[in-house]
Design an enzyme around this catalytic site. Structure first.
Site, PDB file in Angstrom:
ATOM      1  CD1 TRP A  59      29.648  65.502  50.696  1.00 20.49           C
ATOM      2  CD2 TRP A  59      28.879  63.562  50.361  1.00 20.49           C
ATOM      3  NE1 TRP A  59      29.104  65.532  49.348  1.00 20.49           N
ATOM      4  CE2 TRP A  59      28.657  64.140  49.193  1.00 20.49           C
ATOM      5  CE3 TRP A  59      28.606  61.975  50.342  1.00 20.49           C
ATOM      6  CZ2 TRP A  59      28.194  63.707  48.080  1.00 20.49           C
ATOM      7  CZ3 TRP A  59      28.044  61.727  49.096  1.00 20.49           C
ATOM      8  CH2 TRP A  59      27.750  62.506  47.936  1.00 20.49           C
ATOM      9  CG  ASN A  61      30.124  67.702  47.121  1.00 20.88           C
ATOM     10  OD1 ASN A  61      29.739  67.963  48.234  1.00 20.88           O
ATOM     11  ND2 ASN A  61      29.494  68.291  46.234  1.00 20.88           N
ATOM     12  CG  ASP A  62      30.615  69.955  43.400  1.00 23.27           C
ATOM     13  OD1 ASP A  62      30.373  68.746  43.517  1.00 23.27           O
ATOM     14  OD2 ASP A  62      29.630  70.686  43.330  1.00 23.27           O
ATOM     15  CD  GLN A  78      30.094  72.481  48.211  1.00 26.08           C
ATOM     16  OE1 GLN A  78      28.615  72.445  48.338  1.00 26.08           O
ATOM     17  NE2 GLN A  78      30.531  73.628  48.946  1.00 26.08           N
ATOM     18  CD1 TRP A 122      25.459  73.534  48.937  1.00 26.52           C
ATOM     19  CD2 TRP A 122      24.317  73.578  47.117  1.00 26.52           C
ATOM     20  NE1 TRP A 122      24.410  72.766  49.156  1.00 26.52           N
ATOM     21  CE2 TRP A 122      23.407  72.482  48.163  1.00 26.52           C
ATOM     22  CE3 TRP A 122      23.394  73.623  45.899  1.00 26.52           C
ATOM     23  CZ2 TRP A 122      22.556  71.774  47.924  1.00 26.52           C
ATOM     24  CZ3 TRP A 122      22.505  72.813  45.786  1.00 26.52           C
ATOM     25  CH2 TRP A 122      22.145  72.106  46.460  1.00 26.52           C
ATOM     26  CB  SER A 123      29.960  74.706  44.163  1.00 27.96           C
ATOM     27  OG  SER A 123      30.146  73.349  44.515  1.00 27.96           O
ATOM     28  NE  ARG A 186      22.903  73.119  41.258  1.00 29.13           N
ATOM     29  CZ  ARG A 186      21.622  72.664  40.775  1.00 29.13           C
ATOM     30  NH1 ARG A 186      20.803  73.533  41.217  1.00 29.13           N
ATOM     31  NH2 ARG A 186      21.594  71.373  40.476  1.00 29.13           N
ATOM     32  CG  ASP A 187      27.180  75.042  40.958  1.00 26.96           C
ATOM     33  OD1 ASP A 187      26.981  75.146  42.245  1.00 26.96           O
ATOM     34  OD2 ASP A 187      26.740  74.137  40.492  1.00 26.96           O
ATOM     35  CD  GLU A 241      24.498  69.900  39.565  1.00 30.80           C
ATOM     36  OE1 GLU A 241      24.130  70.118  40.723  1.00 30.80           O
ATOM     37  OE2 GLU A 241      24.928  68.663  39.349  1.00 30.80           O
TER      38      GLU A 241
END
Length: 587
Positions: A59, A61-62, A78, A122-123, A186-187, A241
């Site tokens: 997987w 993603n970002d 990610q 995370w991001s 987040r982020d 996000e």
């Protein structure tokens, strides 16, 4: 989650597709046999791309913390090292490049290892501090599943590859404030420095029934305090996000550094919600620490988007090498989670795009970075070809499953265009109800990509031209309804209006085709639509490309240039050693 494949070639042979690790396979005893077997596996992966960034397995993603540092472009992203699905244990995978197109993998930069990121990393974003010192701010999912903001720094700042990163011993730096739930914080964005030297950063959040960009400030990049008001918020949106906040020049296509604040720039606020990346242009009032948008977010089709198709969690950075701002984003799959497990991977990164403010000052313009042109191979071209009503012609001589196409249309007799009140309609709904098969006056006309010879499968990227109360409106659509004979795929049709005047300029389209992704730039990049498609028949050499006109009025292809695209060099890294050296001992 690893996927196993059992082969019976006279006897059983066990092979892990993810990593191509062969175990107990006497049949594959020599290098030649193994290579031949791997080619067979690759041939069964028609949806893997050739020049878009994707990991070899699992997987993705970002995009996180993209930056240019000491001659090297960096992309963190990610990644789930354990499965083709999203889950706990997310890491910051790390790749580097000298041209934004060809990438080589490095060890994972951040992996869960401490109480403040025990569940996942995370991001977040990268910031270059004075003295050419890169730092990372990222969201950790702590042992209690709360979202907290953490700092990491390079172990060796003289290393242009920035292979090793050290987490600050005093993490977390920021925790969810009162009124914000632990899973709504987040982020962090790239930080910027005000005229007084104060550092500022925005965190995406949701509180009091509104999406928002919470503002934090610091004098030393370690001790942060929350400003009393968000930098910007909207009552008509959900959780924000991956926010982004950056300046754009009002009189140049050049990018500017994130900390630039003067009368020659405006600012852009971007937020990811409702599965899209929305943005608005406005004014940053430094004295009040407020962003005043030209138009508030509405969460509807009226909002500006970077991309009107599949394009999410985007991140921009200032490229000091070429004085430009670069944008990249995660492009997710349109098939099922079960398909992801079978493929062994999920998710792509978009082609990096240069972005700047349009001359009208109302919106951004996007265009693939110029380095992509280095992959162009065989070229074919067509000039001054008239497309009568119902006509289709094949663009032959290129690899249609892996191509770059630029086309320009001339439109005579505009006064005969159909009337439409654009203030009352959603462009995506028009594209869905009046798709590529419906005959209008001016349009549909455009390209049929990843099509079979008989057009049983086709993805149509097309235009319609209408009259409004005052002027003409150009509609751009991407129609996936006939993109595949396969069922249980997301075949959403996307659409957007393009802010151009067809009386003064031709209707233009640039389309990047790469096996299962199509990125289309209409009106020289004023509107962009990215789609994921999975044809059953139109794969590899069976894919074709056509120009077409289903409108009742003829149009002229003033110019068409198409290139086969060579494969980019993209290799993987991926060691997952824990990085937990005490930052305080390095001070």
């Amino acid at each position: 989650m690893d996927i196993s494949l059992f082969l019976f070639v006279g006897f059983s042979c066990f092979l892990l597709i993810n990593g191509n690790k062969v175990e107990d396979c006497d049949y594959l005893t020599d290098k030649t046999s193994l290579q031949s077997f791997q080619v067979l596996l690759q041939a069964e992966q028609p949806y893997r791309t050739a020049y878009h960034f994707q990991s070899p397995q699992n997987w993705l993603n970002d995009p996180n913390g993209p930056m240019y540092y000491k001659g090297v472009y960096h992309l963190f992203y990610q990644y789930n090292p354990n499965s083709a699905w999203f889950g706990d244990g997310m890491v910051w995978a790390h790749s580097a490049s000298y041209d934004l197109i060809n990438w080589f993998g490095l060890d994972h930069a951040l992996v869960p290892s401490e109480p403040f990121d025990a569940i996942s990393c995370w991001s977040g974003s990268a910031t270059i501090l004075p003295g050419d010192k890169p730092v990372i701010l990222y969201t950790g999912i702590d042992a209690n599943y709360n979202q907290v903001q953490n700092l990491a720094t390079p172990k060796n700042e003289s290393d242009p590859l920035l292979v090793e990163w050290v987490k600050y011993f005093g993490n977390p730096l920021m925790t969810p404030p009162d009124g914000v739930k632990g899973d709504n914080f987040r982020d962090p964005t790239t930080a910027w420095q005000g005229p007084d030297g104060t550092w500022k950063v925005v965190i995406g959040s949701y509180s009091n029934n509104q999406g928002m960009a919470i503002l934090f400030q610091s004098q030393d990049f370690v001790h942060w305090t929350m400003h009393r008001d968000p930098l910007y918020s909207s009552l008509k949106t959900e959780m924000w996000e991956c926010p982004d906040f950056f300046p754009v020049s009002i009189n140049s296509t050049n990018g500017v550094d994130t900390s630039v604040e003067n009368p020659s720039v405006r600012h852009v606020m971007k937020a990811s919600f409702n599965s899209h990346d929305y943005y608005t242009v406005g004014t940053y009032v430094t004295e009040q620490e407020r962003f005043l948008p030209d138009a508030d977010f509405t969460g509807t089709s009226l909002d500006l988007r970077f991309d009107y198709g599949k394009f999410y969690a985007s991140k921009s950075f200032f490229d000091g090498k070429k004085n430009r701002r670069i944008l990249c984003a995660w492009v997710n799959e349109s098939d099922s989670m079960e398909d992801d497990l079978k493929k062994g991977w999920s998710g792509l990164q978009s082609i990096p795009r240069q972005i700047w403010l349009d001359l009208n000052g109302k919106q951004l313009v996007q265009w693939p970075v110029e380095e992509l042109n280095s992959l162009r191979g065989n070229e074919v071209y067509v000039y001054d070809k008239q497309l009568e009503s119902g006509s289709v012609f094949e663009v032959s001589g290129i690899t249609a499953s892996q191509a770059d196409i630029e086309i320009m249309f001339e439109l005579p007799k505009l006064e005969e265009a159909e009337f439409i009140d654009t203030s009352l309609v959603d462009p995506q709904l028009i594209c869905d109800k009046q798709d590529a098969s419906v005959t209008g006056k001016f349009g549909p006309f455009g390209l049929l990509a990843l099509a079979t010879k008989d057009l049983t499968e086709q993805t149509a990227i097309f235009f319609r031209v209408f009259r409004d109360h005052k002027d003409y409106k150009v509609l751009m659509c991407s129609d996936q309804k006939r993109s595949s004979l396969r069922n249980e795929l997301d075949k959403t049709t996307y659409g957007a209006f393009i802010d151009i005047d067809p009386q003064r300029e031709m209707v233009s389209l640039r389309t990047l085709i790469d096996h299962s992704i199509i990125e289309s730039f209409g009106g020289k990049g004023r509107s962009v639509i990215t789609t994921r498609v999975y044809p059953k028949l139109a794969i590899y050499d069976e894919a074709h490309l056509f120009a077409f006109n289903n409108g009742s009025l003829s149009v002229t292809v003033s110019r068409l240039n198409a290139w086969s695209m060579n494969k980019a060099q993209i290799t993987a890294g991926g060691k997952t050693e824990t990085i937990s050296e005490d930052f305080s001992r390095k001070k």
